[in-house]
Design a protein around this motif. Sequence first.
Motif, PDB file in Angstrom:
ATOM      1  N   PRO A   1       0.644  -1.186   0.080  1.00  0.00           N
ATOM      2  CA  PRO A   1      -0.136  -0.165  -0.052  1.00  0.00           C
ATOM      3  C   PRO A   1       0.723   1.086  -0.022  1.00  0.00           C
ATOM      4  CG  PRO A   1       0.062  -0.942   2.267  1.00  0.00           C
ATOM      5  CD  PRO A   1       0.876  -1.846   1.409  1.00  0.00           C
ATOM      6  N   THR A   2       0.505   2.175  -0.848  1.00  0.00           N
ATOM      7  CA  THR A   2       1.056   3.478  -0.608  1.00  0.00           C
ATOM      8  C   THR A   2      -0.212   4.625  -0.427  1.00  0.00           C
ATOM      9  OG1 THR A   2       2.438   3.119  -2.566  1.00  0.00           O
ATOM     10  CG2 THR A   2       2.099   5.664  -2.086  1.00  0.00           C
ATOM     11  N   VAL A   3      -0.036   5.176   0.782  1.00  0.00           N
ATOM     12  CA  VAL A   3      -1.134   5.927   1.337  1.00  0.00           C
ATOM     13  C   VAL A   3      -0.820   7.243   1.400  1.00  0.00           C
ATOM     14  CG1 VAL A   3      -2.946   5.711   3.343  1.00  0.00           C
ATOM     15  CG2 VAL A   3      -1.927   3.786   2.474  1.00  0.00           C
ATOM     16  N   ASP A   4      -1.946   8.082   1.014  1.00  0.00           N
ATOM     17  CA  ASP A   4      -1.631   9.551   1.111  1.00  0.00           C
ATOM     18  C   ASP A   4      -2.311  10.013   2.367  1.00  0.00           C
ATOM     19  OD1 ASP A   4      -0.785  10.141  -1.672  1.00  0.00           O
ATOM     20  OD2 ASP A   4      -2.910  10.369  -2.513  1.00  0.00           O
ATOM     21  N   PHE A   5      -1.595  11.324   2.999  1.00  0.00           N
ATOM     22  CA  PHE A   5      -2.051  11.742   4.341  1.00  0.00           C
ATOM     23  C   PHE A   5      -1.764  13.338   4.102  1.00  0.00           C
ATOM     24  CE2 PHE A   5      -1.079   7.718   5.660  1.00  0.00           C
ATOM     25  CZ  PHE A   5      -1.872   7.472   6.518  1.00  0.00           C
ATOM     26  N   ILE A   6      -2.827  14.151   4.634  1.00  0.00           N
ATOM     27  CA  ILE A   6      -2.652  15.529   4.640  1.00  0.00           C
ATOM     28  C   ILE A   6      -2.461  15.732   6.187  1.00  0.00           C
ATOM     29  CG2 ILE A   6      -3.600  17.540   4.228  1.00  0.00           C
ATOM     30  CD1 ILE A   6      -5.356  16.438   1.906  1.00  0.00           C
ATOM     31  N   LEU A   7      -1.397  16.543   6.506  1.00  0.00           N
ATOM     32  CA  LEU A   7      -1.116  17.017   7.809  1.00  0.00           C
ATOM     33  C   LEU A   7      -1.530  18.622   8.072  1.00  0.00           C
ATOM     34  CD1 LEU A   7       2.200  15.189   8.830  1.00  0.00           C
ATOM     35  CD2 LEU A   7      -0.023  14.725   9.816  1.00  0.00           C
ATOM     36  N   GLY A   8      -1.915  18.712   8.963  1.00  0.00           N
ATOM     37  CA  GLY A   8      -2.474  20.320   9.555  1.00  0.00           C
ATOM     38  C   GLY A   8      -3.459  20.671   8.805  1.00  0.00           C
TER      39      GLY A   8
ATOM     40  N   LEU B   1      -1.387   6.578  12.543  1.00  0.00           N
ATOM     41  CA  LEU B   1      -1.605   5.502  11.098  1.00  0.00           C
ATOM     42  C   LEU B   1      -0.599   5.567  10.361  1.00  0.00           C
ATOM     43  CD1 LEU B   1      -3.939   3.929  10.020  1.00  0.00           C
ATOM     44  CD2 LEU B   1      -5.023   6.241   9.225  1.00  0.00           C
ATOM     45  N   ILE B   2       0.165   6.736   9.953  1.00  0.00           N
ATOM     46  CA  ILE B   2       1.277   6.783   9.105  1.00  0.00           C
ATOM     47  C   ILE B   2       2.379   5.685   9.487  1.00  0.00           C
ATOM     48  CG2 ILE B   2       3.234   8.231   8.362  1.00  0.00           C
ATOM     49  CD1 ILE B   2       1.305  10.560   8.657  1.00  0.00           C
ATOM     50  N   GLN B   3       2.739   5.580  10.747  1.00  0.00           N
ATOM     51  CA  GLN B   3       3.661   4.754  11.159  1.00  0.00           C
ATOM     52  C   GLN B   3       3.308   3.238  11.172  1.00  0.00           C
ATOM     53  OE1 GLN B   3       6.274   6.338  14.762  1.00  0.00           O
ATOM     54  NE2 GLN B   3       4.367   6.803  15.093  1.00  0.00           N
ATOM     55  N   SER B   4       1.809   2.971  11.240  1.00  0.00           N
ATOM     56  CA  SER B   4       1.353   1.567  10.901  1.00  0.00           C
ATOM     57  C   SER B   4       1.263   1.323   9.555  1.00  0.00           C
ATOM     58  CB  SER B   4      -0.332   1.807  11.602  1.00  0.00           C
ATOM     59  OG  SER B   4      -0.817   0.368  11.077  1.00  0.00           O
TER      60      SER B   4
ATOM     61  N   ARG C   1       4.653  -0.011   8.237  1.00  0.00           N
ATOM     62  CA  ARG C   1       5.212  -1.167   8.433  1.00  0.00           C
ATOM     63  C   ARG C   1       5.071  -2.231   7.306  1.00  0.00           C
ATOM     64  NH1 ARG C   1       1.956  -0.086  13.340  1.00  0.00           N
ATOM     65  NH2 ARG C   1       3.392   0.848  14.957  1.00  0.00           N
ATOM     66  N   SER C   2       4.332  -2.028   6.423  1.00  0.00           N
ATOM     67  CA  SER C   2       4.040  -2.751   5.283  1.00  0.00           C
ATOM     68  C   SER C   2       4.193  -2.128   4.067  1.00  0.00           C
ATOM     69  CB  SER C   2       2.900  -3.821   5.341  1.00  0.00           C
ATOM     70  OG  SER C   2       1.713  -2.915   5.685  1.00  0.00           O
ATOM     71  N   GLY C   3       4.198  -0.796   3.829  1.00  0.00           N
ATOM     72  CA  GLY C   3       3.996  -0.277   2.963  1.00  0.00           C
ATOM     73  C   GLY C   3       4.754   1.327   3.023  1.00  0.00           C
ATOM     74  N   GLN C   4       4.169   2.176   2.236  1.00  0.00           N
ATOM     75  CA  GLN C   4       4.884   3.568   2.019  1.00  0.00           C
ATOM     76  C   GLN C   4       3.614   4.686   2.304  1.00  0.00           C
ATOM     77  OE1 GLN C   4       6.569   5.097  -1.741  1.00  0.00           O
ATOM     78  NE2 GLN C   4       8.515   5.331  -0.498  1.00  0.00           N
ATOM     79  N   ALA C   5       3.873   5.698   2.875  1.00  0.00           N
ATOM     80  CA  ALA C   5       2.955   6.778   3.205  1.00  0.00           C
ATOM     81  C   ALA C   5       3.737   8.117   2.202  1.00  0.00           C
ATOM     82  CB  ALA C   5       2.848   7.413   4.657  1.00  0.00           C
ATOM     83  N   HIS C   6       2.583   8.806   1.639  1.00  0.00           N
ATOM     84  CA  HIS C   6       2.735   9.899   0.768  1.00  0.00           C
ATOM     85  C   HIS C   6       2.000  11.082   1.677  1.00  0.00           C
ATOM     86  CE1 HIS C   6       4.298  11.766  -2.579  1.00  0.00           C
ATOM     87  NE2 HIS C   6       3.326  12.230  -3.016  1.00  0.00           N
TER      88      HIS C   6
ATOM     89  N   LEU D   1      14.027   9.395   6.160  1.00  0.00           N
ATOM     90  CA  LEU D   1      15.363   8.960   6.074  1.00  0.00           C
ATOM     91  C   LEU D   1      15.371   7.298   5.877  1.00  0.00           C
ATOM     92  CD1 LEU D   1      17.187  11.042   8.867  1.00  0.00           C
ATOM     93  CD2 LEU D   1      17.412  11.330   6.454  1.00  0.00           C
ATOM     94  N   ALA D   2      14.317   6.680   6.447  1.00  0.00           N
ATOM     95  CA  ALA D   2      14.256   5.478   6.192  1.00  0.00           C
ATOM     96  C   ALA D   2      13.605   4.762   4.996  1.00  0.00           C
ATOM     97  CB  ALA D   2      13.632   4.628   7.412  1.00  0.00           C
ATOM     98  N   GLY D   3      12.995   5.766   3.962  1.00  0.00           N
ATOM     99  CA  GLY D   3      12.462   5.468   2.964  1.00  0.00           C
ATOM    100  C   GLY D   3      11.190   5.240   2.988  1.00  0.00           C
ATOM    101  N   LYS D   4      10.422   5.380   4.140  1.00  0.00           N
ATOM    102  CA  LYS D   4       9.343   4.962   4.367  1.00  0.00           C
ATOM    103  C   LYS D   4       7.939   5.833   4.018  1.00  0.00           C
ATOM    104  CE  LYS D   4       9.959   1.018   6.615  1.00  0.00           C
ATOM    105  NZ  LYS D   4       9.552  -0.253   6.178  1.00  0.00           N
ATOM    106  N   ILE D   5       8.407   7.133   4.189  1.00  0.00           N
ATOM    107  CA  ILE D   5       7.347   8.215   3.418  1.00  0.00           C
ATOM    108  C   ILE D   5       8.187   8.980   2.331  1.00  0.00           C
ATOM    109  CG2 ILE D   5       6.329   8.059   5.737  1.00  0.00           C
ATOM    110  CD1 ILE D   5       7.612  10.902   6.206  1.00  0.00           C
ATOM    111  N   THR D   6       7.199   9.628   1.523  1.00  0.00           N
ATOM    112  CA  THR D   6       7.807  10.645   0.422  1.00  0.00           C
ATOM    113  C   THR D   6       6.578  11.887   0.737  1.00  0.00           C
ATOM    114  OG1 THR D   6       6.246   9.488  -1.079  1.00  0.00           O
ATOM    115  CG2 THR D   6       8.594   8.942  -1.187  1.00  0.00           C
TER     116      THR D   6
END
Length: 369
Positions: free
Chosen positions: A281-288, A303-306, A309-314, A347-352
Amino acid sequence: MKVNWRHIPPANNSYAALYAACELAGYRLDPVSEPSGDITCYSLTSISERTYRDEIADADCITIVGGPHASACYSDVAAYADYVIVGEGEYTLPRLISALERGDEIPPGVATKSGYTPADHTVLLDAYPPFTTVFGYTEISRGCPFGCGYCQTPRLFGRCMRHRSIDEIAAATARFRDVRLVTPNAFAYGSDGIHPRFDRVERLLSRLKNRIYFGTFPGEVRPEFVTDRSLELVVQYCANTRLHFGAQSGSDRILRQIRRGHTVDDVLSAVDCCREHALAPTVDFILGLPGEDEEDEIATVDLIQSVTRSGQAHVHYFMPLPGTPLAAAEPHPLLPETQKILGRLALAGKITGSWMEHEIRFFRQSSHV
């Protein structure tokens, strides 16, 4: 009449579609790096508008401006541009060029300093190829029935979904090995956008003989459309090993407030379903997001951290867009701890993405996969 298109990289798909529409009408849009010829056309977002506003105002040729920012703020843009196309351009742009060439009355759907007459049409996708000699992605659907408070899509294209026919999609994509499809929600193809018609999705996918990337950039999906049935279709017919969908917030309160139309449980279910079908899964999030408090922000970060664990967040920081219900809203400042966590995940390549500078989001979005 010499008609040019101002080259702006994130507007390349708009260029491909409008080049095709103008070509049908006997006009050619040549790409240029500065305003020139008799007419120069622009497509602007709320970020790119800052860069090109003065150039347009100082141009020695006729300027025609469209795109999401121009459509939402047509009075402001008409103060420095000669003509502003509001909404869809496939029919209006060639019609405007013809009117200028002939000295005829300006058609509906065009704003000037003198005023604006709303468009008298809705574009039928099958009436225009998605591209011709200038290549772009194949748009298969337009419009969205959901009214997310931050989103311009239903305000630009309406809340009634329109779909390109399978025959036209197959014809447009036949020359390519790899196919990427533009749509607000890939799994909504052939439906009203609320009640999925997976039989029609399968009919489309089974017809295409290419390497198909479906449910990933630039045609993501909504989490409540992620089911065993929809993912079975991806696994059977498609080449992508990822699925891209939007969560936006980890707080049900905020999701209700922005009228997102799904819950956090829908997101968690979609992530689990991806795992079960060996899709990352690659999942979009909007902060703020406006109205967030610390508890909402912490829930989103959790939720982003969850997800990672198996995918990536944008991840992006909220940007109020003109023409939307949240246009006048202020972003909620991020907690220092949130920024630290996001930094470690990046830095860990988990989010963009970008949760600090909107320009990064704008200039990199065309290469995100």
